[in-house]
Design a protein around this motif. Structure first.
Motif, PDB file in Angstrom:
ATOM      1  N   LEU A 120      -6.276   6.517   0.634  1.00 42.63           N
ATOM      2  CA  LEU A 120      -5.215   5.519   0.751  1.00 42.63           C
ATOM      3  C   LEU A 120      -4.260   5.874   1.884  1.00 42.63           C
ATOM      4  CD1 LEU A 120      -3.731   3.019  -0.246  1.00 42.63           C
ATOM      5  CD2 LEU A 120      -2.600   4.445  -1.983  1.00 42.63           C
ATOM      6  N   LEU A 121      -3.931   7.164   2.023  1.00 45.08           N
ATOM      7  CA  LEU A 121      -3.074   7.604   3.123  1.00 45.08           C
ATOM      8  C   LEU A 121      -3.697   7.267   4.470  1.00 45.08           C
ATOM      9  CD1 LEU A 121      -0.704   9.185   4.398  1.00 45.08           C
ATOM     10  CD2 LEU A 121      -2.034  11.280   4.034  1.00 45.08           C
ATOM     11  N   LEU A 122      -4.982   7.564   4.634  1.00 46.97           N
ATOM     12  CA  LEU A 122      -5.657   7.284   5.902  1.00 46.97           C
ATOM     13  C   LEU A 122      -5.730   5.780   6.165  1.00 46.97           C
ATOM     14  CD1 LEU A 122      -8.560   9.898   5.862  1.00 46.97           C
ATOM     15  CD2 LEU A 122      -6.362  10.030   7.051  1.00 46.97           C
ATOM     16  N   GLU A 123      -5.866   5.001   5.099  1.00 44.67           N
ATOM     17  CA  GLU A 123      -5.877   3.543   5.250  1.00 44.67           C
ATOM     18  C   GLU A 123      -4.519   3.059   5.773  1.00 44.67           C
ATOM     19  OE1 GLU A 123      -6.523  -0.397   2.398  1.00 44.67           O
ATOM     20  OE2 GLU A 123      -7.181   1.591   1.707  1.00 44.67           O
ATOM     21  N   ILE A 124      -3.445   3.631   5.255  1.00 42.82           N
ATOM     22  CA  ILE A 124      -2.098   3.271   5.704  1.00 42.82           C
ATOM     23  C   ILE A 124      -1.877   3.698   7.149  1.00 42.82           C
ATOM     24  CG2 ILE A 124       0.352   3.825   5.374  1.00 42.82           C
ATOM     25  CD1 ILE A 124      -0.271   3.979   2.355  1.00 42.82           C
ATOM     26  N   LEU A 125      -2.342   4.892   7.500  1.00 40.28           N
ATOM     27  CA  LEU A 125      -2.180   5.373   8.872  1.00 40.28           C
ATOM     28  C   LEU A 125      -2.964   4.524   9.855  1.00 40.28           C
ATOM     29  CD1 LEU A 125      -2.404   9.221   8.186  1.00 40.28           C
ATOM     30  CD2 LEU A 125      -0.354   7.889   8.699  1.00 40.28           C
ATOM     31  N   GLN A 126      -4.178   4.104   9.481  1.00 32.38           N
ATOM     32  CA  GLN A 126      -4.953   3.224  10.355  1.00 32.38           C
ATOM     33  C   GLN A 126      -4.263   1.872  10.518  1.00 32.38           C
ATOM     34  OE1 GLN A 126      -7.439   3.863  12.273  1.00 32.38           O
ATOM     35  NE2 GLN A 126      -7.753   5.959  11.555  1.00 32.38           N
ATOM     36  N   LEU A 127      -3.641   1.401   9.443  1.00 32.80           N
ATOM     37  CA  LEU A 127      -2.878   0.163   9.525  1.00 32.80           C
ATOM     38  C   LEU A 127      -1.702   0.331  10.467  1.00 32.80           C
ATOM     39  CD1 LEU A 127      -2.672  -2.714   8.393  1.00 32.80           C
ATOM     40  CD2 LEU A 127      -1.306  -1.796   6.508  1.00 32.80           C
ATOM     41  N   ALA A 128      -1.037   1.490  10.389  1.00 28.89           N
ATOM     42  CA  ALA A 128       0.081   1.771  11.295  1.00 28.89           C
ATOM     43  C   ALA A 128      -0.399   1.781  12.748  1.00 28.89           C
ATOM     44  CB  ALA A 128       0.730   3.099  10.932  1.00 28.89           C
ATOM     45  N   LYS A 141       0.829  -1.209   0.000  1.00 31.20           N
ATOM     46  CA  LYS A 141       0.000   0.000   0.000  1.00 31.20           C
ATOM     47  C   LYS A 141       0.866   1.262   0.000  1.00 31.20           C
ATOM     48  CE  LYS A 141      -3.765  -2.191   2.613  1.00 31.20           C
ATOM     49  NZ  LYS A 141      -4.793  -2.139   1.536  1.00 31.20           N
ATOM     50  N   LEU A 142       1.929   1.234   0.781  1.00 29.15           N
ATOM     51  CA  LEU A 142       2.789   2.406   0.885  1.00 29.15           C
ATOM     52  C   LEU A 142       3.465   2.710  -0.449  1.00 29.15           C
ATOM     53  CD1 LEU A 142       4.009   4.587   2.697  1.00 29.15           C
ATOM     54  CD2 LEU A 142       5.774   2.948   3.373  1.00 29.15           C
ATOM     55  N   GLN A 143       3.922   1.683  -1.150  1.00 27.50           N
ATOM     56  CA  GLN A 143       4.565   1.905  -2.446  1.00 27.50           C
ATOM     57  C   GLN A 143       3.606   2.529  -3.443  1.00 27.50           C
ATOM     58  OE1 GLN A 143       7.966   1.521  -2.929  1.00 27.50           O
ATOM     59  NE2 GLN A 143       7.671   1.326  -0.721  1.00 27.50           N
ATOM     60  N   LYS A 144       2.367   2.115  -3.415  1.00 23.41           N
ATOM     61  CA  LYS A 144       1.358   2.689  -4.309  1.00 23.41           C
ATOM     62  C   LYS A 144       1.145   4.172  -4.006  1.00 23.41           C
ATOM     63  CE  LYS A 144      -3.437   2.099  -5.836  1.00 23.41           C
ATOM     64  NZ  LYS A 144      -4.695   1.310  -5.668  1.00 23.41           N
ATOM     65  N   LEU A 145       1.086   4.518  -2.719  1.00 21.16           N
ATOM     66  CA  LEU A 145       0.891   5.914  -2.331  1.00 21.16           C
ATOM     67  C   LEU A 145       2.062   6.779  -2.782  1.00 21.16           C
ATOM     68  CD1 LEU A 145      -0.830   7.990  -0.655  1.00 21.16           C
ATOM     69  CD2 LEU A 145       0.709   7.462   1.247  1.00 21.16           C
ATOM     70  N   LEU A 146       3.278   6.284  -2.612  1.00 22.79           N
ATOM     71  CA  LEU A 146       4.468   7.076  -2.918  1.00 22.79           C
ATOM     72  C   LEU A 146       4.663   7.287  -4.415  1.00 22.79           C
ATOM     73  CD1 LEU A 146       7.004   5.687  -0.284  1.00 22.79           C
ATOM     74  CD2 LEU A 146       5.556   7.729  -0.160  1.00 22.79           C
ATOM     75  N   GLU A 147       3.928   6.562  -5.232  1.00 23.52           N
ATOM     76  CA  GLU A 147       3.970   6.773  -6.673  1.00 23.52           C
ATOM     77  C   GLU A 147       3.017   7.876  -7.119  1.00 23.52           C
ATOM     78  OE1 GLU A 147       3.086   2.981  -8.325  1.00 23.52           O
ATOM     79  OE2 GLU A 147       5.030   2.095  -7.789  1.00 23.52           O
ATOM     80  N   SER A 148       2.198   8.374  -6.202  1.00 24.61           N
ATOM     81  CA  SER A 148       1.247   9.436  -6.546  1.00 24.61           C
ATOM     82  C   SER A 148       1.965  10.772  -6.696  1.00 24.61           C
ATOM     83  CB  SER A 148       0.161   9.543  -5.468  1.00 24.61           C
ATOM     84  OG  SER A 148       0.716  10.015  -4.245  1.00 24.61           O
ATOM     85  N   ASP A 149       1.322  11.701  -7.396  1.00 22.79           N
ATOM     86  CA  ASP A 149       1.950  12.989  -7.703  1.00 22.79           C
ATOM     87  C   ASP A 149       2.323  13.768  -6.447  1.00 22.79           C
ATOM     88  OD1 ASP A 149       1.866  12.544 -10.371  1.00 22.79           O
ATOM     89  OD2 ASP A 149       0.138  13.824 -10.784  1.00 22.79           O
ATOM     90  N   TYR A 150       1.480  13.704  -5.424  1.00 23.15           N
ATOM     91  CA  TYR A 150       1.748  14.508  -4.230  1.00 23.15           C
ATOM     92  C   TYR A 150       3.064  14.103  -3.589  1.00 23.15           C
ATOM     93  CZ  TYR A 150       0.968  17.009   0.151  1.00 23.15           C
ATOM     94  OH  TYR A 150       1.106  17.865   1.222  1.00 23.15           O
ATOM     95  N   PHE A 151       3.378  12.822  -3.587  1.00 24.39           N
ATOM     96  CA  PHE A 151       4.546  12.334  -2.850  1.00 24.39           C
ATOM     97  C   PHE A 151       5.779  12.116  -3.721  1.00 24.39           C
ATOM     98  CE2 PHE A 151       1.053  11.161  -0.010  1.00 24.39           C
ATOM     99  CZ  PHE A 151       1.542  11.654   1.192  1.00 24.39           C
TER     100      PHE A 151
END
Length: 471
Positions: free
Chosen positions: A345-353, A64-74
């Motif tokens: 997706l970010l919030l999903e990752i944070l909840q997982l954390a 999930k994290l790799q997918k997020l980091l491929e987004s334009d914002y990150f």
């Protein structure tokens, strides 16, 4: 009750994968055993164990994290790679082609990212906030301020912001800074090595790791990456007698060093001919840095410090969750639908954390005498800020880019960990200005730095497999 059941299922899933990983490790060859012989079980100063982290990261969080980091914002990070070294005269920039960084042209960076101010998230959000503030103040007494007073207040605010930071983030305001696409400039082996490269790590360790003044010559733990001897045993003997804060500081730096070396070993230039350039896993390079026999037993300790760093940054993500959950926060790039999906997706990752069952307990840090704890915290903050400045002395531009990003990310994680009260007290509405802020630069560095650590943990699984049959 549902959350309790979810956590129980998570623990069971992690335990099952952990048992499988331990079985694979025990069955592996001697080379793998030498690198990973001590990388198992409970970590020092923590209640967590290596197997739980492996299962959680590799199977749940990493994809999930790799997918997020491929987004334009990150993927776009702003950096000034031409800033002179503040500590010594050095014009010896790396001339190797893999050291080069290709900055973005203005039309390659989303307009929404370019319009970001230092502490706000979009021109649209600014306008909405202004309208709310104006409506609330209608009919009230005259609260207008002179330009001089406004400048003074802004100066005080900047001072307060800097006082809470563990790293230097002034690149974002520099006219010499440029946006860099991190996906097009990956962290990998560049050929940058030798005395100039070691001077960086020597400075980080020797000047910032609270050396014992009773020992006549410097204890240089960075030398452990090339040789072994009495110096290594003397340093670790001294370190074991220090307070938890000083041990934690050293282990964070050592973990960052280990992570970077894993990246370089995992993306090594294996073939360089006129018709192709091939990057891959270099097990010999990995063993040189982490094999117990080659490093005098220190390699596995470095890997354990990597896991310690992982726990620190994972805990920071979990604690920062309320900041990102606010409706007023958005990952603004100017593309509303994509921004909304990426925030989800970010919030999903944070909840997982947050669901991780064995978080690092940061309350064990600075828990002694209040005055002494405040001084120690200040010393560590200054040391981390110093480390972020040392990154401007790295001669390889690509190494400098990733060094700046990861040191800023770790500094931001520490800022989050020691801002619990401000995060808990974040206002629910956008009318009242929050006392805790993260700039876009801090957000991007925080997530990408953790992404690098997460990748390192994942790469260890690859190296275990590759070394399993090496005798």
């Amino acid at each position: 009750m549902r959350a309790l059941g979810g956590n129980l299922l998570l623990r069971v899933s992690i335990l099952q994968v952990s048992i499988l990983q331990v079985s694979v490790l025990r069955a592996s060859g001697s080379a793998a055993n030498r690198c990973f012989c001590q990388v198992t079980g409970t970590l020092d100063d923590c209640a967590c164990d290596v197997e739980t982290i492996n299962a959680f990261n590799n199977n749940l969080l990493f994809p999930k994290l790799q997918k997020l980091l491929e987004s334009d914002y990150f993927r776009f990070f702003k950096a000034n790679l031409n800033k002179p070294c503040p500590f010594w005269a050095d014009n010896s920039h790396c001339g190797l082609r893999d050291c080069a960084v290709k900055p973005c042209s203005p039309n390659e960076v989303p307009e929404g990212i370019q319009s970001h101010s230092h502490n706000k998230y979009s021109a649209e959000a600014n306008e909405q906030l202004y309208d709310c503030e104006k409506a609330e103040l209608l009919g009230a007494v005259n609260v207008s301020l002179s330009e001089k007073t406004r400048e003074a207040l802004q100066s005080w605010k900047n001072y307060d912001d800097e006082a809470e930071r563990f790293c230097v983030t002034d690149d974002v305001d520099s006219p010499d800074s440029q946006y860099v696409d991190l996906l097009l400039n990956p962290e990998r082996y560049t050929g940058y090595k030798g005395p100039q490269a070691w001077q960086i790590w020597n400075s980080i360790y020797e000047e910032n790791c609270f050396k014992p003044y009773t020992i006549q010559r410097p204890l240089n733990p960075s030398a452990f990456y090339t040789h072994q001897g009495k110096e290594a045993r003397a340093f670790y003997s001294w370190l074991e007698g220090q307070c938890v804060e000083k041990r934690a500081f050293y282990r964070l730096i050592s973990g960052l060093h280990a992570s970077i070396n894993i990246h370089l070993s995992a993306r090594y230039l294996m073939d360089d001919t006129w018709y192709q350039r091939k990057w891959g896993h270099n097990t010999s390079e990995f063993r040189q840095r982490f094999d117990s026999e080659v490093t005098g037993g220190e390699g596995p300790k470095r890997l354990r410090n990597l896991y310690f760093l992982y726990l620190i940054e994972l805990r920071a993500l979990a604690k920062a969750t309320p900041f990102f959950q606010r409706p007023s926060f958005q990952l603004y790039t100017g593309r509303p639908e994509q921004d909304r999906k990426h925030k989800e997706l970010l919030l999903e990752i944070l909840q997982l954390a947050k669901s991780f069952p064995l978080h690092f307990d940061e309350t064990s840090l600075f828990a002694g005498d209040e005055k002494e704890a405040a001084k120690l915290k200040g010393d560590i903050r200054l040391a981390f800020r110093n480390i972020s400045r040392i990154m401007d002395c790295v001669g390889c531009f690509k190494c400098r880019l990733w060094g700046k990003l990861q040191s800023q990310g770790l500094g931001t994680a520490l800022k989050v960990l020691f801002s619990e009260r401000q995060i808990v007290d974040l206002p629910k509405s956008s009318i009242r200005r929050p006392t805790f802020q993260l700039s876009r630069q801090e957000i991007v560095s925080l997530l990408n730095a953790f992404g690098r650590i997460s990748t390192s943990i994942r790469e260890l699984q690859n190296f275990r497999s590759l070394l399993a049959d090496v005798r």
